[in-house]
Design a protein around this motif. Sequence first.
Motif, short mmCIF file in Angstrom:
data_model
loop_
_atom_site.label_atom_id
_atom_site.label_comp_id
_atom_site.label_asym_id
_atom_site.label_seq_id
_atom_site.Cartn_x
_atom_site.Cartn_y
_atom_site.Cartn_z
N PRO A 167 0.78 0.37 8.45
CA PRO A 167 -0.33 0.72 7.53
C PRO A 167 0.16 1.24 6.19
O PRO A 167 -0.57 1.14 5.20
N GLN A 168 1.39 1.76 6.14
CA GLN A 168 1.87 2.29 4.87
C GLN A 168 2.01 1.20 3.82
O GLN A 168 1.64 1.39 2.66
N ILE A 169 2.51 0.03 4.21
CA ILE A 169 2.70 -1.02 3.22
C ILE A 169 1.35 -1.51 2.71
O ILE A 169 1.19 -1.83 1.52
N ARG A 170 0.36 -1.55 3.57
CA ARG A 170 -0.98 -1.94 3.14
C ARG A 170 -1.51 -0.95 2.10
O ARG A 170 -2.08 -1.34 1.07
N HIS A 171 -1.32 0.35 2.36
CA HIS A 171 -1.76 1.38 1.42
C HIS A 171 -1.04 1.23 0.08
O HIS A 171 -1.67 1.30 -0.99
N LEU A 172 0.27 1.02 0.12
CA LEU A 172 1.04 0.89 -1.11
C LEU A 172 0.60 -0.32 -1.93
O LEU A 172 0.44 -0.24 -3.15
N LEU A 173 0.40 -1.45 -1.26
CA LEU A 173 0.03 -2.66 -1.98
C LEU A 173 -1.38 -2.56 -2.56
O LEU A 173 -1.63 -3.02 -3.68
N ASN A 174 -2.31 -1.95 -1.81
CA ASN A 174 -3.66 -1.77 -2.34
C ASN A 174 -3.65 -0.88 -3.58
O ASN A 174 -4.33 -1.15 -4.57
N LYS A 175 -2.86 0.16 -3.51
CA LYS A 175 -2.74 1.08 -4.65
C LYS A 175 -2.17 0.34 -5.87
O LYS A 175 -2.66 0.50 -7.00
N ALA A 176 -1.15 -0.47 -5.63
CA ALA A 176 -0.54 -1.21 -6.73
C ALA A 176 -1.48 -2.27 -7.29
O ALA A 176 -1.54 -2.49 -8.51
N LEU A 177 -2.23 -2.95 -6.42
CA LEU A 177 -3.20 -3.95 -6.89
C LEU A 177 -4.24 -3.31 -7.80
O LEU A 177 -4.62 -3.89 -8.83
#
Length: 287
Positions: A255-265
């Motif tokens: 779930p951490q990578i999903r959070h990071l990518l959403n934040k970056a998007l």
Amino acid sequence: MIVKLHIQPRFAVTVAVAMLALGGLVRTALAEDAVSPKLGDEAAAQAPAEAAPRRVVIRFLTDSDFPPFNFYDEDGVLVGFNVDLARAICLELNTPCDIKARPWEELFPDLKRGEADAVIAAHRVTAAALGDVAFTERYFHTPGRFAGRKESPRVDMTPSGLDGKRIAVARGTAHEAFLKAFFRDSPLTIYENADLARQALTEGKVDFLFDDGISLAFWLNGTLSRQCCEMRGGPFLEPKFFGDGIAIAVPKNDPQIRHLLNKALDKVRASGRFDELVQRYFPVRIY
């Protein structure tokens, strides 16, 4: 429908800083981001979400035969909308990117084996795909669009406005199903493929064409259309027919990578960089 949003190869169109994946494992750099033990449990609980461990590198997978999203250019360099979007994401996260191309059918299996952190290859978010992977927030949609000849009269691109108008559409597509569901008073001329439907509009055999907005944009801007036609009306985005959008696939157990990518998007959109990429790779507005 197939999971891959495949802009059909009937038209010609045109998003990697390579880093070693540290033995294929993405490790986290805890030293700078972890909450200091001296703060105590209470302070740690109040630490912002962005204080989570930072990735040393983000490993993306894509495929290489889906222009303008991901493809090799004339110099053999992996380029495209998805490739540039991955770079923009890594820039926002201040993290190096490792972007590799794999065959389409290997993308999800390699992701599930831990050989990558994310797949950015224009996957549609579908129930079948959600059985294998998780997804970020959607970053692109694939609308249905109408096109008409430039000299044709202006009418509302609605069921009532197109009452009695001849509409060309490719057989067996979501676009045919959509017209049959909502434009029942318009006589449909159904062709075996999108090329024939577009040719019918070019030759004036039909009044309008209904097609995939992305491929239609490239056709309108290319030589095969002979500059005959233009988009009419707005986009149709009904998920039942045109999917629930395109997103980056990530492992279910990360779930951490999903959070990071959403934040970056979110940051890529807010900075205006996303709109710049859309304008670079899509010659005609599709929304």
